[in-house]
Each structure stands twice: as C-alpha cells, then as structure tokens.
Design a protein around this motif. Structure first.
Motif, PDB file in Angstrom:
ATOM      1  N   GLY A 115       8.764  -7.317  -3.123  1.00 13.49           N
ATOM      2  CA  GLY A 115       9.080  -8.747  -3.080  1.00 13.49           C
ATOM      3  C   GLY A 115       8.543  -9.409  -1.828  1.00 13.49           C
ATOM      4  O   GLY A 115       8.024 -10.544  -1.875  1.00 13.49           O
ATOM      5  N   THR A 116       8.636  -8.707  -0.710  1.00 12.46           N
ATOM      6  CA  THR A 116       8.081  -9.248   0.537  1.00 12.46           C
ATOM      7  C   THR A 116       6.564  -9.421   0.440  1.00 12.46           C
ATOM      8  O   THR A 116       6.003 -10.417   0.930  1.00 12.46           O
ATOM      9  CB  THR A 116       8.444  -8.322   1.710  1.00 12.46           C
ATOM     10  N   SER A 117       5.898  -8.463  -0.201  1.00 12.50           N
ATOM     11  CA  SER A 117       4.445  -8.572  -0.376  1.00 12.50           C
ATOM     12  C   SER A 117       4.082  -9.774  -1.245  1.00 12.50           C
ATOM     13  O   SER A 117       3.115 -10.490  -0.954  1.00 12.50           O
ATOM     14  CB  SER A 117       3.909  -7.283  -1.004  1.00 12.50           C
ATOM     15  N   PHE A 118       4.863 -10.022  -2.309  1.00 12.28           N
ATOM     16  CA  PHE A 118       4.623 -11.209  -3.126  1.00 12.28           C
ATOM     17  C   PHE A 118       4.826 -12.491  -2.303  1.00 12.28           C
ATOM     18  O   PHE A 118       4.076 -13.476  -2.456  1.00 12.28           O
ATOM     19  CB  PHE A 118       5.557 -11.223  -4.329  1.00 12.28           C
ATOM     20  N   ASP A 119       5.849 -12.486  -1.454  1.00 15.34           N
ATOM     21  CA  ASP A 119       6.106 -13.668  -0.630  1.00 15.34           C
ATOM     22  C   ASP A 119       4.958 -13.938   0.339  1.00 15.34           C
ATOM     23  O   ASP A 119       4.567 -15.095   0.546  1.00 15.34           O
ATOM     24  CB  ASP A 119       7.408 -13.484   0.164  1.00 15.34           C
ATOM     25  N   VAL A 120       4.425 -12.868   0.913  1.00 17.62           N
ATOM     26  CA  VAL A 120       3.313 -13.031   1.850  1.00 17.62           C
ATOM     27  C   VAL A 120       2.086 -13.605   1.148  1.00 17.62           C
ATOM     28  O   VAL A 120       1.348 -14.434   1.697  1.00 17.62           O
ATOM     29  CB  VAL A 120       2.983 -11.681   2.520  1.00 17.62           C
ATOM     30  N   MET A 121       1.888 -13.190  -0.117  1.00 18.18           N
ATOM     31  CA  MET A 121       0.738 -13.672  -0.892  1.00 18.18           C
ATOM     32  C   MET A 121       1.025 -15.002  -1.576  1.00 18.18           C
ATOM     33  O   MET A 121       0.130 -15.558  -2.231  1.00 18.18           O
ATOM     34  CB  MET A 121       0.366 -12.626  -1.953  1.00 18.18           C
ATOM     35  N   HIS A 122       2.248 -15.531  -1.426  1.00 16.72           N
ATOM     36  CA  HIS A 122       2.654 -16.807  -2.023  1.00 16.72           C
ATOM     37  C   HIS A 122       2.497 -16.795  -3.544  1.00 16.72           C
ATOM     38  O   HIS A 122       1.997 -17.755  -4.157  1.00 16.72           O
ATOM     39  CB  HIS A 122       1.848 -17.971  -1.420  1.00 16.72           C
ATOM     40  N   GLU A 155       4.720  13.370   4.853  1.00 13.03           N
ATOM     41  CA  GLU A 155       4.022  12.289   5.523  1.00 13.03           C
ATOM     42  C   GLU A 155       3.681  11.187   4.518  1.00 13.03           C
ATOM     43  O   GLU A 155       3.727  11.393   3.306  1.00 13.03           O
ATOM     44  CB  GLU A 155       2.731  12.805   6.178  1.00 13.03           C
ATOM     45  N   GLY A 156       3.340  10.018   5.060  1.00  7.83           N
ATOM     46  CA  GLY A 156       2.945   8.907   4.206  1.00  7.83           C
ATOM     47  C   GLY A 156       3.365   7.580   4.782  1.00  7.83           C
ATOM     48  O   GLY A 156       4.470   7.430   5.307  1.00  7.83           O
ATOM     49  N   SER A 157       2.453   6.599   4.699  1.00 12.44           N
ATOM     50  CA  SER A 157       2.728   5.261   5.208  1.00 12.44           C
ATOM     51  C   SER A 157       1.797   4.277   4.511  1.00 12.44           C
ATOM     52  O   SER A 157       0.642   4.596   4.234  1.00 12.44           O
ATOM     53  CB  SER A 157       2.531   5.188   6.724  1.00 12.44           C
ATOM     54  N   THR A 158       2.326   3.081   4.230  1.00 16.46           N
ATOM     55  CA  THR A 158       1.544   2.037   3.565  1.00 16.46           C
ATOM     56  C   THR A 158       0.988   1.023   4.558  1.00 16.46           C
ATOM     57  O   THR A 158       0.480  -0.019   4.149  1.00 16.46           O
ATOM     58  CB  THR A 158       2.428   1.298   2.545  1.00 16.46           C
ATOM     59  N   ALA A 159       1.080   1.325   5.847  1.00 15.41           N
ATOM     60  CA  ALA A 159       0.681   0.339   6.855  1.00 15.41           C
ATOM     61  C   ALA A 159      -0.803   0.013   6.792  1.00 15.41           C
ATOM     62  O   ALA A 159      -1.203  -1.132   7.065  1.00 15.41           O
ATOM     63  CB  ALA A 159       1.051   0.850   8.250  1.00 15.41           C
ATOM     64  N   HIS A 160      -1.636   0.965   6.456  1.00 16.68           N
ATOM     65  CA  HIS A 160      -3.088   0.749   6.484  1.00 16.68           C
ATOM     66  C   HIS A 160      -3.649   0.356   5.130  1.00 16.68           C
ATOM     67  O   HIS A 160      -4.877   0.229   4.991  1.00 16.68           O
ATOM     68  CB  HIS A 160      -3.791   2.015   6.968  1.00 16.68           C
ATOM     69  N   LEU A 161      -2.806   0.163   4.121  1.00 17.53           N
ATOM     70  CA  LEU A 161      -3.286  -0.159   2.776  1.00 17.53           C
ATOM     71  C   LEU A 161      -3.461  -1.662   2.607  1.00 17.53           C
ATOM     72  O   LEU A 161      -2.833  -2.464   3.318  1.00 17.53           O
ATOM     73  CB  LEU A 161      -2.294   0.359   1.733  1.00 17.53           C
ATOM     74  N   PRO A 162      -4.299  -2.083   1.671  1.00 16.36           N
ATOM     75  CA  PRO A 162      -4.418  -3.525   1.381  1.00 16.36           C
ATOM     76  C   PRO A 162      -3.086  -4.102   0.918  1.00 16.36           C
ATOM     77  O   PRO A 162      -2.203  -3.396   0.443  1.00 16.36           O
ATOM     78  CB  PRO A 162      -5.468  -3.559   0.264  1.00 16.36           C
ATOM     79  N   ALA A 163      -2.972  -5.397   1.034  1.00 18.08           N
ATOM     80  CA  ALA A 163      -1.703  -6.070   0.734  1.00 18.08           C
ATOM     81  C   ALA A 163      -1.533  -6.280  -0.768  1.00 18.08           C
ATOM     82  O   ALA A 163      -1.353  -7.407  -1.248  1.00 18.08           O
ATOM     83  CB  ALA A 163      -1.631  -7.402   1.477  1.00 18.08           C
ATOM     84  N   LEU A 164      -1.591  -5.189  -1.527  1.00 11.25           N
ATOM     85  CA  LEU A 164      -1.313  -5.243  -2.963  1.00 11.25           C
ATOM     86  C   LEU A 164       0.129  -4.840  -3.204  1.00 11.25           C
ATOM     87  O   LEU A 164       0.603  -3.837  -2.647  1.00 11.25           O
ATOM     88  CB  LEU A 164      -2.260  -4.315  -3.733  1.00 11.25           C
ATOM     89  N   PRO A 165       0.858  -5.599  -4.015  1.00 12.20           N
ATOM     90  CA  PRO A 165       2.286  -5.289  -4.213  1.00 12.20           C
ATOM     91  C   PRO A 165       2.538  -3.874  -4.715  1.00 12.20           C
ATOM     92  O   PRO A 165       3.520  -3.242  -4.313  1.00 12.20           O
ATOM     93  CB  PRO A 165       2.727  -6.342  -5.232  1.00 12.20           C
ATOM     94  N   ILE A 166       1.662  -3.344  -5.578  1.00 12.62           N
ATOM     95  CA  ILE A 166       1.921  -2.028  -6.137  1.00 12.62           C
ATOM     96  C   ILE A 166       1.860  -0.942  -5.074  1.00 12.62           C
ATOM     97  O   ILE A 166       2.536   0.095  -5.175  1.00 12.62           O
ATOM     98  CB  ILE A 166       0.929  -1.733  -7.282  1.00 12.62           C
TER      99      ILE A 166
END
Length: 473
Positions: A208-215, A260-271
């Motif tokens: 939901g936060t990712s959708f908000d960032v992408m408006h 291990e695992g982190s989404t910090a370096h991934l593109p801003a795709l909601p999935i």
C-alpha cells in the motif's frame, strides 16, 4: 470425401476457433478496462488504441513468447493464464471429440491464429516466428493430449496391451508411483500458496505504501492486483524454493533466502514489496526446511499402510511366507523410485517455467536456480519416502523378533514343564514299584495262615494230672 468423413476434420478447426475466441475476447475486455481506468484516474489521453496490440502480446506471452520495448522486457510466463488456456483447449475437445484427425486440423488452425497475432504489435517479440509457432503448437498439444488421455475408449487398446505385457503387481506399482509423485507436487504447491498468503498478510502495508508513493488510485490498484494474479503460480514456486531453503533472486539486485533478503535495492514495483524478510530464529528455519521430509514420510507411511496402496501390516508378517514378505517390501521400493523420478521431473519443469527476465541488465534473470530448487524440494521428499519404508521394515523386524523370542521362550517353558512332568511321573512310577514289592512280604507276615483249633490241641504234649485215674483219649 463423404460428409461423415469430413466432420472430424471440421470439428478440429471449430474447436480451435472456439478456444481462441473464449480465451482472447475476455482477455481483450480486461485489457480495455485496465487502460480505460488508468486513463480516467491519471487524467491522461485515452489509450484504447493499445487494447488490441496489448491483448495480442498477452495471448502470446501466455504461450511462452516474451516481448520487449525500449525500456520494458517481459519474459516471465503468467502460468495461471497458461494453465487456463490449456484447460480451455482440453474442455473444448472433450465436448467436440478427441479424434486425431481433429487434432491435425485444429493444430493447423491454431498456428494460423498465432501467426496472425504476430502482426500489428506495438512491442517486439523475443522469439522468431518459428519459435512462436513451436510454443503455440506445444500448448495446443498439451491441451489436446489432456483431453485424449481422459477418453477411456481411446486408451482401451493401450490398456489391453499393458495388461497383456505387465503383471498386475507391476501395473499397480507404476500407478501408485505416478500418483504419489503428482500428489507430492500438489502438496508442495499448496505449501507455496500458503507461504504467498502469509507474505500478503505480513507485507500488505508495504504494498500500500508503494502504491501511495506512485500515486496510484483505488481502481488502478484493484486492476493491477487482478492482473498480478496471473503470475500467482510463479510466486508460489518461488515461495516453495524460499521455504525449503533454496531461495530465489531478482536479477543481481536482491537474493531472498530464509537467512537473508531485502527489497531496498529493487525497483519501486508494488509486487516486489511482497517479498519476505529473513527469518531470524534458526529453530524456525530448521523446522520449515524439514517440511518436504515430513511430507514424504507421512505420504510414504500412508501408501504403505493403506489398502489402495500396499496394505502392509507389521502384525501380519508372522503368518506370511518369507518369499511373499520379500516381495511385499520390494514393490514399494519400485514405486518410490518411480515417484522420485516424477517429482524431480515435475519440479524441474515447473521451476524452469516460473522464471524469466524483467530487464536486460540487473533484472535479466528473475526466479529460482532450477538445480538448487529441485534438489531442495525433491531430495527431502524422496528421503522421507524411503525413511517411511525403512521405519515400516524396522517395525516388521521388531515384531518378528519379539514374536520369535516369545515363541522360543514359550517352547522352552513348555519343554521344561514337560520334563518336570516326566520326572514327576517317573518318580511316581518308581514309588509305586517299591510299594508293590513290599506288599507280598507284609502280606505273608500279617496274613499268615492260622492253624485250626483241633490241630492246636494235637500239638500239645500230654500232661500228668491228678484225678480219679481215668485218662482222656
């Protein structure tokens, strides 16, 4: 050619037309709705002109044909759409007949449709026309073969041949092995579905936060989630690989495993925001990696004990002949070997289909390492099967040993009792003989013959008495 002979050929063409229409038309309506909602909520120009090219690209993508533009590359096959397409072809042919002549004309018509779908695309396909037609033919053939195999009348000659060539136990072993392999893969996929649901529950706020960032507005959010469901089987397979310890990667930007695992370096795709965080507790990591072993062990015991399986009972091993007991435990080994082959092949195929590319550089390879994921899934499941077999064999050996020990102990005690009884009997017989020998002597002493009174008087000597002088005779 008579009309009767022509009908099967025409039915194949009709089946292909019906399947393509039922599949492509609703998909085109969905694409039109997505573009319409996106244009309304974002306030841009209408994008209805892209409906038909986008529908063509998605139809081809569901058959394994990727596409790319100047900035977008998509080669990850939406496996849910592929499965629905195969199931649709199977259903249509089940209704219209599975004559091989219909398959020939139907395949020709399907290839014509795929060739037409290549025209007027706004994106560039990653495959040549030959590969496009080959992939389309493969999808069509799988759907037809599924329908053909379910037609019992068509397969009756093959079944008769197998009955003549193979014995009933061998046919049973093959059937149990194949069914068990398919069941294991199905349960593994259910584990993947449960894991994806857990990801959604835990990370929906990040999405939901990712959708908000992408408006992104509400309508577009709903339609994006609906479209993302086409890749749900892909996510399930990635989740299985992650759950069993092999993990998956998103290009060279991120790798997700239990540790291990982190989404910090991934593109801003909601999935991408659904992907999990590492599990900190080592005990939990150990437990979840043992899930395939537990699946194999539980299903192995069930097949060994169930009547429709092999119906083994350790308690009945005593009454069985050694030769029958040997075959009873040898047949499950053959079935489990077949199961291991089926599980390995299915896992390899599914993991290979689940991956793809979302770019040309950092996102050139998205998905799982097929070899590591297959080993992490198939090997523990097969190990669990043979562990169940070994456990059943051990229980049978224990039961036989205990019963043999009890039987020997009973035989020893019985022999001891018999020996004691024989000894007591011998003693009684010896005592009886001694008594019998003493009785005649005692009888002679006690029961001696008494003399008559007359004889007793004769034996006495005469005595002199005083009297009148008259003697008694």
């Amino acid at each position: 050619m008579s009309r009767t002979k022509l009908i099967p050929w025409l039915r194949g063409i009709a089946a292909s037309c019906v399947a393509m229409l039922i599949y492509a038309v609703p998909l085109g309506f969905l694409m039109a709705l997505v573009l319409l909602v996106a244009a309304m909520e974002e306030g841009g120009d209408t994008m209805s002109s892209f409906t038909v090219p986008l529908t063509q690209a998605v139809v081809l993508l569901s058959q394994g044909v990727g596409f790319h533009t100047s900035s977008i590359v998509v080669t990850i096959v939406p496996l849910l759409l592929t499965f629905l397409l195969v199931a649709l072809i199977r259903t249509v042919f089940r209704r219209m007949g599975t004559d091989p002549r219909g398959y020939v004309t139907g395949l020709a018509a399907w290839l014509v449709f795929d060739r037409l779908l290549e025209n007027n695309l706004t994106v560039a396909l990653n495959d040549s026309t030959f590969l496009v037609l080959c992939k389309g033919a493969l999808v069509f053939t799988v759907g037809f073969a599924w329908a053909f195999l379910q037609d019992r009348g068509r397969l009756e000659p093959l079944r008769g041949y197998l009955r003549a060539q193979l014995s009933a136990p061998i046919r049973h072993v093959i059937a149990v092995g194949v069914r068990l392999g398919v069941l294991i893969v199905a349960i593994v996929l259910l584990c993947g579905l449960g894991t994806v649901i857990a990801w959604i529950v835990l990370n929906h706020h990040a999405v939901g936060t990712s959708f908000d960032v992408m408006h992104v507005q509400t309508g577009s959010r709903i339609l994006i989630c609906v479209m993302a469901a086409a890749w749900l089987p892909n996510l399930m397979l990635w989740a299985v690989s992650w759950l069993f310890g092999a993990g998956f990667s998103v290009g060279d930007l991120a790798t997700f495993t239990l540790a291990e695992g982190s989404t910090a370096h991934l593109p801003a795709l909601p999935i991408f925001r659904l992907f999990p965080q590492p599990v900190a507790d080592p005990t939990i990591r150990l437990c979840v990696t043992l899930i395939p072993l537990a699946i194999g062990f539980a299903l192995g015991l069930l097949v060994l004990v169930a009547r429709r399986g092999f119906g083994l009972r350790p308690s009945q091993a005593r009454s069985a002949e050694p030769r029958d007991l040997l075959f009873a435990y040898a047949y499950p080994v053959g079935a489990f070997c077949i199961t291991s082959v089926v599980v390995s092949l299915l896992c390899t195929l599914l993991y290979a289909l689940s991956g793809g590319a979302l770019g040309t550089k950092h996102l050139a390879s998205v998905g799982v390492d097929v070899r590591h994921a297959t080993n992490a899934t198939a090997r523990p499941c097969v190990l669990g099967l043979f562990l169940a077999w070994g456990t059943m064999l051990l229980l049978t050996a224990i039961v036989l040993a205990v019963r043999t020990l009890i039987a020997r102990r009973g035989a020893t005690e019985s022999a001891s009792r018999c020996a004691k009884a024989r000894g007591a009997s011998s003693q009684r017989e010896a005592g009886g003989d001694a008594t019998t020998e003493k009785k005649p002597f005692t009888a002679r002493v006690v029961n001696s013959t008494q003399q008559p009174k007359e004889k007793q008087g004769d034996d006495n000597e005469p005595t002199a008495t005083t009297g009148i002088g008259i003697g008694l005779p």
